[in-house]
Design an enzyme around this catalytic site. Structure first.
Site, PDB file in Angstrom:
ATOM      1  CB  SER A   1      20.155   4.975 -45.671  1.00 20.32           C
ATOM      2  OG  SER A   1      18.900   4.420 -45.932  1.00 20.32           O
TER       3      SER A   1
ATOM      4  CG  ASP B   1      13.953   9.619 -43.301  1.00 16.95           C
ATOM      5  OD1 ASP B   1      13.274   9.137 -44.222  1.00 16.95           O
ATOM      6  OD2 ASP B   1      15.158   9.350 -43.115  1.00 16.95           O
TER       7      ASP B   1
ATOM      8  CG  HIS C   1      16.134   8.626 -46.402  1.00 16.02           C
ATOM      9  ND1 HIS C   1      16.475   8.178 -45.152  1.00 16.02           N
ATOM     10  CD2 HIS C   1      16.759   7.788 -47.255  1.00 16.02           C
ATOM     11  CE1 HIS C   1      17.251   7.117 -45.234  1.00 16.02           C
ATOM     12  NE2 HIS C   1      17.438   6.852 -46.507  1.00 16.02           N
TER      13      HIS C   1
END
Length: 783
Positions: free
Chosen positions: A648, A723, A755
């Site tokens: 991320s 995601d 995610h």
């Protein structure tokens, strides 16, 4: 918020137990995409037959959700102070059941399980429930949460799309009869315990427990204009997961209307299942249309909605809504609103019968304001607020009627994280529980979190006493270095959940006098080792160093920087679970290090705001400085062989490292990276980067896409195709830019993965084995 995927090490936040989305189908093996062009030749990969890797730990780690399955979560003390209820997953079924701990006897019993209700049937999650769990990073199946009635006699749970109420004294389970179609979201008791409110479909509904009947509170909600649901950025970025709130007298409900008209709509498709239609999502991006939110108050008995009036053109965000009882038992309704720049946050008092919102006070900052959790908190003495002071966040007591500052309960020099709640102590004095980042008042240490209490007045007359309230000393409930949180009863009974560098979370129960009564029992598997990790401040930065368990001080080791780097997040903390996977990686022949750069909380306003509009430079500069400081201190670290791995924001940082500083970083594995900040959501991005088009230069400077032609180090991009937070588009755009620039790189697509990285043990093994092999190939081993 940009977070890590699951309870693996790439989990970036010490909150509640997180993990894979419950009910997700088993994933197919990862699809590997290899794109090659001219670049500096890489070393050949390690030969697995000649150099085998033991992956049994990774498999076990994934199966146990990071050894968290089977540990008590979400403890709640009953109103009578006699029991603690909590959830605990069966490690075999990965379903959470409800348990009860009796304070008098320290005995624990199972109260209710999903198996009891389903009678062997399968649990089916609606798409809305899956999305909600994704936003909340919820792990196992079964009961995701539970709610106690105000008297503690009833427990409300949800399975699939059905609500159940348990009578604690008899053990009778009652199914609430369906009153209509549509997914049920966010059920909660009314304050008098006579009703259960929830969102069904796109409207708020109520269930009359005595009449055994459901009825509508709001009508006319649609997918584009929802009633009672928190919009995407509220859940993902603002910490607000609810969109409706009961009044204290149980007669009215305040609810948010989220109008998505004009908001950009994105679609999540599964490339492996082209026959399945893509899932739509409203996704507001910087510089584009935001969701329009307004707040209404409506009687559950019927009538028209009273809409709350504020300047919604200036203050686009509804950050928090709080009902409470203030002076003379009068009900108060407070709202917290934020402008789009997030440089001003205003607390308003609302008159529920007219909708008039009166400004009480505001927090401002030339960079951004942070939304504090759990406040404003209404007490009989005033409004508790975590505001900005000259020395950082401070806990303030403010006047009910004017909002004027009455007293500073905890100064900013105490390095307070926030307010957790209040209770009445056994001696009759009101107390606030505060988890704060401090070892002591004079030695702040952001790698730890402790629980302390500080006095507040119960009566306004006490405010006239000299030296109130600092004449009474605060108390700290925890001392052992680590991360501690608390759950507190109305009369002082409490549960302290603690994790240290040598121990995974354990939850201990205490009475009002802090006498230990027992521990909520765990049935979780324990890790096969404790991490060989040291956490200390080196130079200006808090750091962690994870050495192999067979560490040889006479050798030089390649270094892997385990990076996050994003604002408002502490990566280097004294919590065992954060360092288990890094220990496995270190055992493959590396030293794994981590650095908390500027932007992290707990070190003052200027330290935190230093990253404003400087995502591409300041965090990376600090990571390099911290890395070099570690290499200067520890001769076993080979500064000429450094790689970076992150997910991320950490994925963005890892890729940014090899693109901007190839002299430092020789290889990187970037998971779910944001590659261009114009493609992330409004509330997170604009908070730190400013608004478009005015801040276009800052966005260009932070983007990875213009740097594609500079890549001359090995880079592995990893991304889940499903995601809906950091879209797969990010990796595809960087891949396209690299390909067109003629650069060599690797891209690993994880079909169907969101995610949160997969909990599939096979995928877990392969992903980390691939990561270790990638660094072995490009960094080598100990010398």
């Amino acid at each position: 918020m940009i977070l890590a995927p699951d309870p693996a090490r790439w989990d970036c936040r010490f909150r509640a137990a997180a993990g894979m989305l419950g009910g997700m189908n088993r994933l197919t093996p990862a699809l590997v995409l290899l794109v090659a062009a001219s670049a500096v030749p890489a070393r050949p990969p390690a030969d697995p037959k000649r150099d085998p890797v033991d992956t049994s730990f990774l498999k076990r780690y994934a199966e146990t959700r990071g050894f968290l399955l089977g540990r008590p979560v979400k403890p709640k003390v009953t109103p009578d102070g006699k029991h603690v209820l909590f959830l605990r997953a069966d490690p075999a079924t990965k379903r959470q059941s409800l348990f009860e701990f009796e304070l008098a006897t320290a005995r624990t019993r199972e109260v209710l399980s999903a198996e009891t209700i389903l009678k062997g049937g399968a649990e089916v999650l609606t798409p809305e429930e899956k999305a909600r769990r994704e936003r909340q990073r919820v792990s196992a199946g079964g009961f995701a949460d539970f709610h106690l009635s105000p008297d503690g006699a009833l427990v409300l749970v949800k399975l699939g799309n059905t609500l159940y109420v348990l009578e604690r004294t008899t053990g009778t389970v009652r199914e609430l009869k369906a009153g209509g179609d549509g997914p049920i979201v966010d059920p909660k008791f009314s304050p008098d315990g006579k009703f259960v409110a929830f969102v069904r479909g796109f409207d708020v509904a109520c269930y009359d427990l005595a009449a055994d009947k459901e009825f509508a509170v709001t009508t006319g909600g649609t997918v584009a204009k929802t009633h009672g649901l928190a919009e995407f950025v509220a859940q993902e970025e603002m910490g607000r997961h609810s969109g409706f709130w009961w009044s204290p007298d149980s007669k009215s409900i305040a609810y948010a209307e989220a109008d998505h008209t004009g908001v950009e709509q994105w679609w999540v498709a599964d490339p492996l299942k082209p026959e399945v239609p893509p899932a739509p999502q409203f996704y507001p991006r910087p510089g584009k249309k935001n969701v329009t939110v307004r707040l209404g108050v409506k009687s559950v008995a019927g009538g028209d909605t009273v809409w709350v009036e504020w300047d919604r053109a200036k203050y686009e965000y509804l950050a928090a809504v709080r009902w409470g009882t203030g002076t003379a038992g009068k009900a108060h309704l407070l709202v917290v609103i934020q402008d789009r720049k997030q440089q001003e946050m205003v607390v308003c008092a609302v008159e529920p019968t007219t909708g008039f919102a009166r400004r009480l006070f505001a927090d401002t900052d030339p960079a951004w304001t942070n939304i504090p959790a759990e406040v404003p908190l209404l007490t009989t003495s005033g409004i508790i607020w975590t505001g900005t002071g000259p020395n950082g966040p401070e806990v303030q007591l403010r006047n009910h009627d004017t909002g004027a500052l009455v007293s500073i309960l905890v100064p900013g020099t105490d390095h307070v994280l926030g307010v957790a709640g209040k209770y009445t102590s056994p001696h009759g004095g009101g107390r606030l529980f505060l988890p704060g980042h401090c070892v002591s008042l004079t030695a702040p240490d952001p790698t730890q979190q402790h629980v302390r209490v500080t006095p507040i007045p119960l009566d306004r007359s006490e405010l006239l006493k000299p030296n109130f309230p600092l004449a009474e000393p605060w108390e700290r409930f925890t001392d052992e270095p680590g991360m501690h949180t608390g759950a507190f009863g109305e009369d002082g009974q409490h549960v302290i959940t603690s994790t240290t560098l040598k121990q995974l979370p354990r939850s201990r129960v205490f009475d009002a006098h802090k006498k230990a009564l027992g521990e909520l029992p765990s049935v979780a598997a324990e890790p096969p080792f404790a991490p060989n990790v040291t956490v200390e401040k080196v130079g200006d930065f808090w750091t962690a160093v994870v050495r192999p368990r067979d560490f040889d001080a006479t050798k030089k080791y390649p270094v892997v920087l385990d990076v996050y780097g994003g604002p408002r997040h502490l990566h280097v903390v004294q919590a065992m679970r954060n360092w288990l996977v890094p220990q496995w990686l270190a055992d493959q022949g590396f030293v794994v290090v981590a650095v908390d750069n500027r932007g992290t909380p707990g070190r003052g306003r200027d330290w935190e705001r230093a990253v404003y509009q400087r995502f591409g430079t300041v965090p990376l500069e600090d990571q390099v400085k911290g890395l070099h400081a570690l290499c200067d201190k520890f001769p076993e670290l080979d500064r000429e062989r450094v790689g970076a791995v992150g997910w991320s924001f950490g994925g963005y940082m890892a890729a940014n490292g090899v693109l901007r500083r190839p002299d430092v970083f020789k290889a990187a594995v970037a998971g779910a990276p944001v590659t261009d900040w114009e493609d992330y959501d409004t509330h997170y991005t604009e908070r730190y980067m400013g608004l478009l088009p005015a801040s276009a230069a800052a966005y260009r400077e932070a983007s990875l896409l213009p740097l594609a032609d500079k890549l001359d180090r090995p880079l592995l991009l990893v991304h889940g195709t499903a995601d809906d937070n950091v879209y797969y588009r990010h990796t595809l755009r960087l891949s396209d830019a690299l390909f067109r620039a003629g650069r060599r790189f690797e891209a690993l697509a994880l079909p169907g993965v969101t995610h949160m990285a997969s909990a599939d043990p096979v995928v877990m093994e392969r992903l980390w084995t691939r990561t270790a092999g990638f660094f072995r190939s490009h960094l080598g081993g100990p010398r």
